[in-house]
Design a protein around this motif. Sequence first.
Motif, short mmCIF file in Angstrom:
data_model
loop_
_atom_site.label_atom_id
_atom_site.label_comp_id
_atom_site.label_asym_id
_atom_site.label_seq_id
_atom_site.Cartn_x
_atom_site.Cartn_y
_atom_site.Cartn_z
N GLN A 98 -5.61 -6.31 6.31
CA GLN A 98 -6.06 -7.29 5.31
C GLN A 98 -6.89 -6.62 4.22
N GLY A 99 -7.62 -5.58 4.57
CA GLY A 99 -8.47 -4.85 3.64
C GLY A 99 -9.40 -3.95 4.44
N PRO A 100 -10.24 -3.17 3.78
CA PRO A 100 -10.29 -2.93 2.35
C PRO A 100 -9.18 -1.99 1.90
N GLY A 101 -8.98 -1.90 0.59
CA GLY A 101 -7.94 -1.04 0.07
C GLY A 101 -7.58 -1.40 -1.36
N LEU A 102 -6.48 -0.84 -1.83
CA LEU A 102 -5.98 -1.16 -3.17
C LEU A 102 -5.26 -2.50 -3.11
N MET A 103 -5.63 -3.42 -4.00
CA MET A 103 -5.12 -4.78 -3.92
C MET A 103 -3.59 -4.85 -3.98
N GLY A 104 -3.00 -4.11 -4.91
CA GLY A 104 -1.55 -4.14 -5.04
C GLY A 104 -0.84 -3.63 -3.79
N SER A 105 -1.41 -2.61 -3.18
CA SER A 105 -0.84 -2.05 -1.96
C SER A 105 -0.99 -3.03 -0.79
N LEU A 106 -2.17 -3.60 -0.65
CA LEU A 106 -2.44 -4.56 0.43
C LEU A 106 -1.50 -5.77 0.35
N LEU A 107 -1.25 -6.23 -0.87
CA LEU A 107 -0.42 -7.43 -1.05
C LEU A 107 0.99 -7.24 -0.51
N VAL A 108 1.52 -6.02 -0.63
CA VAL A 108 2.88 -5.76 -0.14
C VAL A 108 2.93 -5.94 1.37
N GLY A 109 1.98 -5.31 2.08
CA GLY A 109 1.96 -5.41 3.54
C GLY A 109 1.65 -6.82 4.01
#
Length: 340
Positions: A83-94
């Motif tokens: 769910q996070g933390p991380g790069l928003m665009g990358s997280l959204l894909v998963g």
Amino acid sequence: MQSEAVFILAIESSCDDTAAAVLHNDKVLSNVVANQLVHQQYGGVVPELASRAHQQNIVPVIDAALQKAGLKKEQLNAIAFTQGPGLMGSLLVGTSFAKSLSLALNVPLIAVNHMHAHILAHFIDEEGFDKPEFPFLALTISGGHTQIVKVNGFFDMEIIGETTDDAVGEAFDKSAKILGLPYPGGPLIDKHAKLGNPNAYAFTKPKVPGLDFSFSGLKTQILYFIQNNVSKDPEFIEKNMDDICASIQQIIINILMDKLRLAVSETGITQIAIGGGVSANSGIRNTLKAAESKYGWKTFIPKFEYTTDNAAMIGIVGYQKYLEQQFNDNAVVSKARIQF
């Protein structure tokens, strides 16, 4: 619930690695990672390129993980994802893929904190690796985080020290960039350090109170050191690369160990576990293992493939949450920054 066979598909997409794993309870059946080489030419991760690459990689990576595990998707009991933390665009894909697959298979969805996963990777059932007992201290070191965490239970963790500015992984990578080494530079500093004298050059430790860290000043100190010496001898880096890397690595290890010793002194806890991508560094690993006899600590170092970003660590948190029936509905959202 613990006695039943639980099969969990885990998805990790917080940064630039697309990863999927299948776990049977706490044992890893497959752990597949697709790296993104496109970022090397830019000297760092480009978020837009990372999210596009995740979209290309996620289906084949998950398919490979299921095939390697010898499992059909209909046999899965739950889908765990970062769910996070991380790069928003990358997280959204998963996140989007995990939600869709959970709905299609009508199985529970489990959101996982990426930083919890680095810590709990030690609880993967792996031959030859011991599991820490609660409570223990976790030193989580990566490109984006530097934390000392008091771990009282699977879902009871407290950050007792963290960086006030840059993470230790960034200190390694930026130092490597100053030396002209390609991205990611941390592993290359480790490689050169093995051949050099760690006492060749002296760097000053930052004065940070308590258990917190700071690495921005050290990066600046290294930059000025290199600039000053290169101005005197343009071939200074080339002639002394091994010694420079060994000295940089040594000061970083000393900073980490100073804070760990203080944490042990303050908490009385002598079980130490490391996690995160920087825990792959051989100098840090060797120093921590030496601390067992030197200080009477019991240290835990994860299997190499569970140190960098991977889905197996997401899966072990997913399994523990499954046992507690800590499930999420489809309203769950990705978070670039997430409450620890």
